[in-house]
Design a protein around this motif. Structure first.
Motif, PDB file in Angstrom:
ATOM      1  N   ALA A  49       0.815  -1.211   0.000  1.00 16.40           N
ATOM      2  CA  ALA A  49       0.000   0.000   0.000  1.00 16.40           C
ATOM      3  C   ALA A  49       0.848   1.260   0.000  1.00 16.40           C
ATOM      4  O   ALA A  49       0.489   2.262  -0.648  1.00 16.40           O
ATOM      5  CB  ALA A  49      -0.932  -0.007   1.216  1.00 16.40           C
ATOM      6  N   ASP A  50       1.957   1.229   0.694  1.00 21.26           N
ATOM      7  CA  ASP A  50       2.807   2.414   0.787  1.00 21.26           C
ATOM      8  C   ASP A  50       3.469   2.772  -0.543  1.00 21.26           C
ATOM      9  O   ASP A  50       3.974   3.887  -0.703  1.00 21.26           O
ATOM     10  CB  ASP A  50       3.875   2.211   1.863  1.00 21.26           C
ATOM     11  CG  ASP A  50       3.297   2.245   3.273  1.00 21.26           C
ATOM     12  OD1 ASP A  50       2.134   2.673   3.428  1.00 21.26           O
ATOM     13  OD2 ASP A  50       4.014   1.849   4.222  1.00 21.26           O
ATOM     14  N   ARG A  51       3.450   1.836  -1.495  1.00 23.35           N
ATOM     15  CA  ARG A  51       4.044   2.120  -2.811  1.00 23.35           C
ATOM     16  C   ARG A  51       3.001   2.571  -3.846  1.00 23.35           C
ATOM     17  O   ARG A  51       3.372   2.984  -4.946  1.00 23.35           O
ATOM     18  CB  ARG A  51       4.747   0.871  -3.353  1.00 23.35           C
ATOM     19  CG  ARG A  51       5.971   0.447  -2.586  1.00 23.35           C
ATOM     20  CD  ARG A  51       6.749  -0.609  -3.352  1.00 23.35           C
ATOM     21  NE  ARG A  51       5.922  -1.774  -3.641  1.00 23.35           N
ATOM     22  CZ  ARG A  51       5.779  -2.811  -2.817  1.00 23.35           C
ATOM     23  NH1 ARG A  51       6.395  -2.800  -1.642  1.00 23.35           N
ATOM     24  NH2 ARG A  51       5.031  -3.852  -3.147  1.00 23.35           N
ATOM     25  N   ILE A  52       1.718   2.475  -3.501  1.00 20.23           N
ATOM     26  CA  ILE A  52       0.681   2.747  -4.484  1.00 20.23           C
ATOM     27  C   ILE A  52       0.598   4.231  -4.777  1.00 20.23           C
ATOM     28  O   ILE A  52       0.516   5.067  -3.869  1.00 20.23           O
ATOM     29  CB  ILE A  52      -0.688   2.221  -4.001  1.00 20.23           C
ATOM     30  CG1 ILE A  52      -0.623   0.704  -3.781  1.00 20.23           C
ATOM     31  CG2 ILE A  52      -1.790   2.580  -5.002  1.00 20.23           C
ATOM     32  CD1 ILE A  52      -0.152  -0.067  -4.986  1.00 20.23           C
ATOM     33  N   ASP A  53       0.583   4.555  -6.059  1.00 13.54           N
ATOM     34  CA  ASP A  53       0.438   5.929  -6.525  1.00 13.54           C
ATOM     35  C   ASP A  53      -0.971   6.080  -7.090  1.00 13.54           C
ATOM     36  O   ASP A  53      -1.304   5.494  -8.116  1.00 13.54           O
ATOM     37  CB  ASP A  53       1.487   6.216  -7.599  1.00 13.54           C
ATOM     38  CG  ASP A  53       1.372   7.625  -8.154  1.00 13.54           C
ATOM     39  OD1 ASP A  53       0.760   8.484  -7.485  1.00 13.54           O
ATOM     40  OD2 ASP A  53       1.881   7.857  -9.272  1.00 13.54           O
ATOM     41  N   GLY A  54      -1.807   6.837  -6.412  1.00  9.28           N
ATOM     42  CA  GLY A  54      -3.168   7.045  -6.882  1.00  9.28           C
ATOM     43  C   GLY A  54      -4.170   6.155  -6.178  1.00  9.28           C
ATOM     44  O   GLY A  54      -3.937   5.671  -5.070  1.00  9.28           O
ATOM     45  N   ARG A  55      -5.277   5.900  -6.849  1.00 10.51           N
ATOM     46  CA  ARG A  55      -6.375   5.144  -6.255  1.00 10.51           C
ATOM     47  C   ARG A  55      -6.078   3.645  -6.226  1.00 10.51           C
ATOM     48  O   ARG A  55      -5.288   3.141  -7.016  1.00 10.51           O
ATOM     49  CB  ARG A  55      -7.669   5.404  -7.021  1.00 10.51           C
ATOM     50  CG  ARG A  55      -8.197   6.827  -6.869  1.00 10.51           C
ATOM     51  CD  ARG A  55      -9.505   6.996  -7.615  1.00 10.51           C
ATOM     52  NE  ARG A  55      -9.301   6.909  -9.057  1.00 10.51           N
ATOM     53  CZ  ARG A  55     -10.287   6.818  -9.938  1.00 10.51           C
ATOM     54  NH1 ARG A  55     -11.543   6.754  -9.527  1.00 10.51           N
ATOM     55  NH2 ARG A  55     -10.029   6.767 -11.234  1.00 10.51           N
ATOM     56  N   ALA A  56      -6.784   2.960  -5.315  1.00 12.68           N
ATOM     57  CA  ALA A  56      -6.621   1.514  -5.192  1.00 12.68           C
ATOM     58  C   ALA A  56      -7.984   0.865  -4.987  1.00 12.68           C
ATOM     59  O   ALA A  56      -8.945   1.502  -4.546  1.00 12.68           O
ATOM     60  CB  ALA A  56      -5.701   1.164  -4.021  1.00 12.68           C
ATOM     61  N   LEU A  57      -8.057  -0.409  -5.325  1.00  8.12           N
ATOM     62  CA  LEU A  57      -9.257  -1.209  -5.109  1.00  8.12           C
ATOM     63  C   LEU A  57      -8.932  -2.358  -4.179  1.00  8.12           C
ATOM     64  O   LEU A  57      -7.928  -3.054  -4.362  1.00  8.12           O
ATOM     65  CB  LEU A  57      -9.772  -1.782  -6.439  1.00  8.12           C
ATOM     66  CG  LEU A  57     -10.253  -0.807  -7.507  1.00  8.12           C
ATOM     67  CD1 LEU A  57     -10.687  -1.587  -8.748  1.00  8.12           C
ATOM     68  CD2 LEU A  57     -11.395   0.055  -6.990  1.00  8.12           C
ATOM     69  N   ASP A  58      -9.790  -2.562  -3.179  1.00  2.69           N
ATOM     70  CA  ASP A  58      -9.758  -3.773  -2.363  1.00  2.69           C
ATOM     71  C   ASP A  58     -10.814  -4.683  -2.972  1.00  2.69           C
ATOM     72  O   ASP A  58     -12.007  -4.577  -2.675  1.00  2.69           O
ATOM     73  CB  ASP A  58     -10.067  -3.434  -0.907  1.00  2.69           C
ATOM     74  CG  ASP A  58     -10.001  -4.648   0.010  1.00  2.69           C
ATOM     75  OD1 ASP A  58      -9.666  -5.751  -0.471  1.00  2.69           O
ATOM     76  OD2 ASP A  58     -10.300  -4.496   1.212  1.00  2.69           O
ATOM     77  N   ALA A  59     -10.381  -5.552  -3.868  1.00  2.00           N
ATOM     78  CA  ALA A  59     -11.282  -6.350  -4.695  1.00  2.00           C
ATOM     79  C   ALA A  59     -11.701  -7.615  -3.961  1.00  2.00           C
ATOM     80  O   ALA A  59     -10.913  -8.551  -3.819  1.00  2.00           O
ATOM     81  CB  ALA A  59     -10.604  -6.698  -6.022  1.00  2.00           C
ATOM     82  N   GLY A  60     -12.942  -7.642  -3.515  1.00  7.24           N
ATOM     83  CA  GLY A  60     -13.419  -8.725  -2.663  1.00  7.24           C
ATOM     84  C   GLY A  60     -13.134  -8.375  -1.219  1.00  7.24           C
ATOM     85  O   GLY A  60     -12.488  -9.132  -0.492  1.00  7.24           O
ATOM     86  N   CYS A  61     -13.630  -7.225  -0.784  1.00  9.12           N
ATOM     87  CA  CYS A  61     -13.245  -6.649   0.513  1.00  9.12           C
ATOM     88  C   CYS A  61     -13.881  -7.341   1.701  1.00  9.12           C
ATOM     89  O   CYS A  61     -13.460  -7.127   2.844  1.00  9.12           O
ATOM     90  CB  CYS A  61     -13.592  -5.160   0.544  1.00  9.12           C
ATOM     91  SG  CYS A  61     -15.375  -4.812   0.432  1.00  9.12           S
ATOM     92  N   GLY A  62     -14.911  -8.183   1.480  1.00 11.60           N
ATOM     93  CA  GLY A  62     -15.554  -8.849   2.602  1.00 11.60           C
ATOM     94  C   GLY A  62     -16.096  -7.853   3.607  1.00 11.60           C
ATOM     95  O   GLY A  62     -16.727  -6.858   3.222  1.00 11.60           O
ATOM     96  N   PRO A  63     -15.855  -8.066   4.908  1.00 16.17           N
ATOM     97  CA  PRO A  63     -16.393  -7.165   5.939  1.00 16.17           C
ATOM     98  C   PRO A  63     -15.773  -5.775   5.947  1.00 16.17           C
ATOM     99  O   PRO A  63     -16.225  -4.911   6.688  1.00 16.17           O
ATOM    100  CB  PRO A  63     -16.086  -7.905   7.246  1.00 16.17           C
ATOM    101  CG  PRO A  63     -15.839  -9.320   6.855  1.00 16.17           C
ATOM    102  CD  PRO A  63     -15.228  -9.261   5.496  1.00 16.17           C
ATOM    103  N   GLY A  64     -14.704  -5.574   5.180  1.00 20.78           N
ATOM    104  CA  GLY A  64     -14.175  -4.226   4.986  1.00 20.78           C
ATOM    105  C   GLY A  64     -13.025  -3.797   5.869  1.00 20.78           C
ATOM    106  O   GLY A  64     -12.588  -2.644   5.806  1.00 20.78           O
TER     107      GLY A  64
END
Length: 213
Positions: A49-64
């Protein structure tokens, strides 16, 4: 239920959704908090996560819980899940994060619009014949250089087993990594973890290639 090899057929998203809808509360109570996360997994996902530039998706996030954790670290992240009860739970317990109902097989995101996709054990119910569909979707929505992180169950061969909710699959890490590569990714690293009290776990970190192979 017992772990063991058996023949399985692809299940429709409706079947998966129905199976989880009936046990969503139980699942959320047991696994829906960061307290249930293994320290090695926390370190790996946090580093991603610390390397992500811009938006991200938690694909199949379950309870969140992962979405909420990543959002608390300042990541512009959106959780997506097929199960309405999970989305309702996530919105209630994590009001500071965004959650949407949707399928991994047809993501509600523009092509090349995100910098990272987390698929943390959300592909475990995809049959080997259909797992290429969400992997191709991940490649579509990620910009070139964007990173995909997958969590999975590991085995000596591709094998169906009786997961607590419904049929799931374990993979040799390198065989699943090859499927990821074919979908348009460069494999960055792979991980495997075993313990006496849990099924073997694995992770694959991949980067969106310049062009689909």
């Amino acid at each position: 239920m017992t772990d063991g090899p058996r023949t399985a057929r692809p299940e429709s998203p409706v079947v998966v959704r129905t199976a989880y809808s009936g046990r969503a509360v139980e699942y959320a109570d047991l696994l829906g908090s960061m307290a249930s996360v293994h320290p090695s997994d926390l370190q790996l996902v946090t580093s991603w996560a610390d390397r992500i530039d811009g938006r991200a998706l938690d694909a199949g996030c379950g309870p969140g819980h992962w979405t909420a954790y990543l959002a608390s670290r300042g990541l512009d992240v959106r959780g997506i899940d097929l199960v309405p009860e999970f989305i309702e739970h996530a919105r209630t317990h994590h009001p500071g994060a965004r959650f949407d109902l949707g399928t991994l097989d047809a993501l509600d995101a523009e092509t090349g619009s995100v910098g990272g996709v987390l698929a943390w054990y959300s592909l475990i119910h995809h049959h080997p014949d259909t797992i290429g569909v969400p992997l191709t979707e991940f490649a579509r929505v990620l910009r070139t250089g964007g990173e995909l992180l997958i969590g999975c169950f590991v085995g000596a061969s591709v094998e169906a087993f009786d997961h607590a909710v419904m049929t799931a699959y374990r993979w040799p890490v390198m065989e699943l990594a090859e499927r990821v590569r074919r979908a348009g990714f460069d494999i960055v690293e792979t991980h495997a973890r075993t313990s006496l009290d849990q099924r073997p776990h694995g992770a694959i970190l991949a980067r969106r290639a310049d062009a689909v192979r």
